[in-house]
Write an enzyme that holds these catalytic residues in place. Structure first.
Site, short mmCIF file in Angstrom:
data_model
loop_
_atom_site.label_atom_id
_atom_site.label_comp_id
_atom_site.label_asym_id
_atom_site.label_seq_id
_atom_site.Cartn_x
_atom_site.Cartn_y
_atom_site.Cartn_z
N THR A 122 0.82 -1.21 0.00
CA THR A 122 0.00 0.00 0.00
C THR A 122 0.86 1.27 0.00
OG1 THR A 122 -1.52 1.27 1.41
CG2 THR A 122 -0.12 -0.29 2.52
N ASP A 123 0.28 2.35 -0.50
CA ASP A 123 0.98 3.65 -0.45
C ASP A 123 1.10 4.17 0.99
OD1 ASP A 123 -1.71 4.27 -0.07
OD2 ASP A 123 -1.80 5.78 -1.65
N GLU A 124 0.32 3.56 1.90
CA GLU A 124 0.33 4.07 3.28
C GLU A 124 1.66 3.84 4.00
OE1 GLU A 124 -2.96 3.21 5.73
OE2 GLU A 124 -4.40 3.49 4.12
N TYR A 158 -1.92 -0.67 11.14
CA TYR A 158 -2.07 -1.32 9.84
C TYR A 158 -0.88 -1.00 8.93
CZ TYR A 158 -3.30 -1.65 4.91
OH TYR A 158 -3.25 -1.89 3.56
N LYS A 162 2.24 -3.34 7.33
CA LYS A 162 2.46 -3.48 5.87
C LYS A 162 3.89 -3.04 5.54
CE LYS A 162 0.04 -4.57 2.98
NZ LYS A 162 -0.28 -5.90 2.40
P1 NAD Z 1 -9.70 -7.28 2.39
O1 NAD Z 1 -9.68 -7.04 3.85
O2 NAD Z 1 -10.93 -7.00 1.60
O3 NAD Z 1 -9.32 -8.81 2.09
C1 NAD Z 1 -8.31 -9.47 2.78
C2 NAD Z 1 -8.46 -10.97 2.51
O4 NAD Z 1 -7.40 -11.64 3.20
C3 NAD Z 1 -9.78 -11.57 3.06
O5 NAD Z 1 -10.34 -12.44 2.12
C4 NAD Z 1 -9.35 -12.32 4.31
O6 NAD Z 1 -10.17 -13.44 4.60
C5 NAD Z 1 -7.94 -12.75 3.91
N1 NAD Z 1 -7.08 -13.01 5.09
C6 NAD Z 1 -6.91 -12.20 6.17
N2 NAD Z 1 -6.05 -12.79 7.03
C7 NAD Z 1 -5.66 -13.96 6.46
C8 NAD Z 1 -4.78 -14.99 6.87
N3 NAD Z 1 -4.13 -14.94 8.02
N4 NAD Z 1 -4.61 -16.05 6.04
C9 NAD Z 1 -5.29 -16.13 4.86
N5 NAD Z 1 -6.15 -15.19 4.45
C10 NAD Z 1 -6.33 -14.11 5.23
O7 NAD Z 1 -8.45 -6.48 1.83
P2 NAD Z 1 -8.26 -5.71 0.44
O8 NAD Z 1 -8.76 -4.33 0.58
O9 NAD Z 1 -8.75 -6.57 -0.64
O10 NAD Z 1 -6.67 -5.64 0.39
C11 NAD Z 1 -5.91 -6.71 -0.19
C12 NAD Z 1 -4.44 -6.35 -0.17
O11 NAD Z 1 -4.22 -5.15 -0.91
C13 NAD Z 1 -3.89 -6.08 1.23
O12 NAD Z 1 -2.59 -6.60 1.30
C14 NAD Z 1 -3.86 -4.56 1.32
O13 NAD Z 1 -2.86 -4.12 2.21
C15 NAD Z 1 -3.53 -4.20 -0.11
N6 NAD Z 1 -3.99 -2.87 -0.55
C16 NAD Z 1 -5.29 -2.50 -0.37
C17 NAD Z 1 -5.73 -1.28 -0.86
C18 NAD Z 1 -7.17 -0.83 -0.71
O14 NAD Z 1 -7.51 0.26 -1.12
N7 NAD Z 1 -8.07 -1.64 -0.16
C19 NAD Z 1 -4.83 -0.43 -1.52
C20 NAD Z 1 -3.49 -0.84 -1.67
C21 NAD Z 1 -3.11 -2.07 -1.18
O1 DAU Z 2 -4.14 3.87 0.48
C1 DAU Z 2 -4.38 2.51 0.42
C2 DAU Z 2 -5.19 2.07 1.61
O2 DAU Z 2 -6.52 2.52 1.38
C3 DAU Z 2 -5.16 0.58 1.85
O3 DAU Z 2 -3.86 0.19 2.20
C4 DAU Z 2 -6.13 0.16 2.96
O4 DAU Z 2 -6.18 -1.25 3.05
C5 DAU Z 2 -7.51 0.69 2.60
O5 DAU Z 2 -8.42 0.38 3.64
C6 DAU Z 2 -7.46 2.19 2.37
O6 DAU Z 2 -7.15 2.87 3.61
P1 DAU Z 2 -7.92 4.20 4.06
O7 DAU Z 2 -7.79 4.31 5.52
O8 DAU Z 2 -7.53 5.34 3.20
O9 DAU Z 2 -9.43 3.76 3.61
P2 DAU Z 2 -10.86 3.91 4.31
O10 DAU Z 2 -11.85 3.40 3.32
O11 DAU Z 2 -10.90 3.36 5.67
O12 DAU Z 2 -11.02 5.49 4.43
C7 DAU Z 2 -10.85 6.34 3.30
C8 DAU Z 2 -10.94 7.78 3.82
O13 DAU Z 2 -12.29 8.03 4.24
C9 DAU Z 2 -10.07 8.06 5.02
O14 DAU Z 2 -9.55 9.37 4.91
C10 DAU Z 2 -11.03 7.96 6.21
C11 DAU Z 2 -12.34 8.43 5.62
N1 DAU Z 2 -13.58 7.84 6.18
C12 DAU Z 2 -13.64 6.49 6.31
C13 DAU Z 2 -14.80 5.89 6.77
C14 DAU Z 2 -14.89 4.39 6.93
C15 DAU Z 2 -14.67 8.66 6.47
O15 DAU Z 2 -14.61 9.90 6.33
N2 DAU Z 2 -15.83 8.06 6.91
C16 DAU Z 2 -15.94 6.72 7.07
O16 DAU Z 2 -17.03 6.24 7.47
#
Ligand code: NAD
Ligand code: DAU
Length: 342
Positions: A122-124, A158, A162
């Site tokens: 992630t970019d985080e 988190y 990562k």
């Molecule tokens: P998500 O939470 O929707 O899915 C995570 C999946 O991993 C689930 O299916 C869960 O059951 C599985 N899991 C969790 N713990 C596990 C374990 N111990 N063993 C096996 N499976 C396990 O997450 P997401 O949003 O789809 O993110 C997927 C990946 O992409 C993560 O590595 C996250 O850091 C990365 N990522 C997410 C975003 C975003 O915007 N959501 C952006 C950049 C990177």
């Molecule tokens: O940047 C990549 C990341 O993006 C991933 O690594 C994470 O897995 C993914 O969850 C996401 O992280 P954020 O914390 O940015 O996403 P989230 O959807 O939780 O929140 C997006 C923005 O919205 C953040 O600034 C918090 C805000 N927010 C979130 C929720 C749930 C609100 O204002 N209201 C809300 O109810």
């Protein structure tokens, strides 16, 4: 490459990647290893051909299970994670266990069987950037977006786990010659995203007659990318990326949270101000922005879903049509947020 192990392939981004590979690369078979935590859902893989996609329910931190599966594949694409910042602020332990120990187990297996390994991050890990309005020249200068050279500076449990997992992979490349690439992507949106996350939470709030919730003033900026573009970028890096390299994935989608929420409300036929301000997230990162030029220039990748409004409308329609996919979790998700005043 004929067979890949996709960890977390029943989650949001992982399952979109599985669909993408099945739809575009008929020669590839996929084993999904997923623990099916609250965020994983077997339904996300529904309809995929059984002769090409196999789901193994298990933990990436289970050395024996991982060792067994690793012997049957050519590559590992690692998506599995505890992924939600707000949860990590309530209970960090599962983040340490899955994101750090789980990654360690996977890279040890990849090393043992000399597998190609791609690490999805992630970019985080880079922390946050100042808002453009606070930068001279509107934030267009050098160093005002994340690049692969930006120093790690994570803010939350988190993002720090990562970051730690990325560092493990980089060390395994250098010390053991692990055949790994890494990618750090910005915020994804699209179908199958868990309703705890910002965009689906607000869409399903409107659909449930609950008022949407904006943290603080809503000035925080996220760099939105459609999850299908994340999938094509990961595939490009897996097949064309240079070993040991990190590629940042993004599609110039910077928007603040207030703008995104107002657009959701407009697309759903609601008044622009039909939401509540709630308690801000502690340590809330201000702005993320990706410079993806290395991926564009070196690997010739480009995003296809560049119209955010269209992508958002499609996503809203997906949640409208897939009420059964999310409705059982809605009360529980909102009750948990209510406990934190959010
Ligand atoms: P998500 O939470 O929707 O899915 C995570 C999946 O991993 C689930 O299916 C869960 O059951 C599985 N899991 C969790 N713990 C596990 C374990 N111990 N063993 C096996 N499976 C396990 O997450 P997401 O949003 O789809 O993110 C997927 C990946 O992409 C993560 O590595 C996250 O850091 C990365 N990522 C997410 C975003 C975003 O915007 N959501 C952006 C950049 C990177
Ligand atoms: O940047 C990549 C990341 O993006 C991933 O690594 C994470 O897995 C993914 O969850 C996401 O992280 P954020 O914390 O940015 O996403 P989230 O959807 O939780 O929140 C997006 C923005 O919205 C953040 O600034 C918090 C805000 N927010 C979130 C929720 C749930 C609100 O204002 N209201 C809300 O109810």
């Amino acid at each position: 490459m004929k067979s890949i192990l996709v960890t977390g392939g029943a989650g949001f981004i992982g399952s979109n990647f599985v669909h993408y590979v099945v739809n575009n690369f008929p020669e590839i078979s996929i084993t999904v290893l997923d623990k099916l935590t609250y965020a994983g859902n077997e339904q996300n893989l529904k309809g995929l051909p059984e002769d090409r996609v196999q789901l193994v329910v298990g933990d990436i931190a289970d050395k024996e299970e991982v060792d067994k599966l690793a012997q049957e594949v050519d590559a590992i694409v690692h998506y599995a994670a505890e992924s939600h910042n707000d949860n990590s602020l309530i209970d960090p332990f599962p983040f340490v266990q899955t994101n750090l120990i789980g990654t360690y187990v996977l890279i040890e297996a990849a090393r043992k069987y000399n597998l190609r390994y791609h690490h999805v991050s992630t970019d985080e890990v880079y922390g946050d950037l100042p808002l453009r309005e606070d930068l001279p020249g509107g934030g267009e200068g050098e160093g005002e977006k994340f690049t692969a050279e930006t120093a790690y500076n994570p803010s939350s449990p988190y993002s720090s786990t990562k970051a730690g997992s990325d560092l493990l992979v980089k060390a395994w490349v250098r010390s053991f010659g692990l055949k790994a690439t890494l990618s750090n992507c910005s915020n994804n949106y699209g179908p199958y995203q868990h309703i705890e996350k910002f965009i689906p939470r607000q869409i399903t709030n409107v659909l449930s007659g609950i008022s949407p919730k904006l943290y603080g003033e809503g000035k925080n900026v996220r760099d939105w990318i459609h999850t299908e573009d994340h999938s094509s970028a990961v595939w490009t890096i897996l097949t064309k990326g240079r070993i040991g390299e990190t590629y940042l994935i993004g599609s110039d989608g910077e928007k603040n949270n207030k703008e995104v929420l107002e657009l959701i409300l407009e697309l759903m036929g609601q008044p622009k101000d039909a939401y509540e301000h709630v308690k801000d997230r502690p340590g809330h990162d201000l702005r993320y922005a990706i410079d993806a030029s290395k991926l564009y220039d070196e690997l010739d990748w480009k995003p296809e879903f560049t119209d955010f409004k269209d992508g958002l409308e499609e996503t809203i329609n997906w949640y409208r049509k897939n009420h059964d996919w999310w409705k059982a979790q809605k009360n529980q998700v909102e009750a948990k947020y209510a406990e934190s005043g959010q």
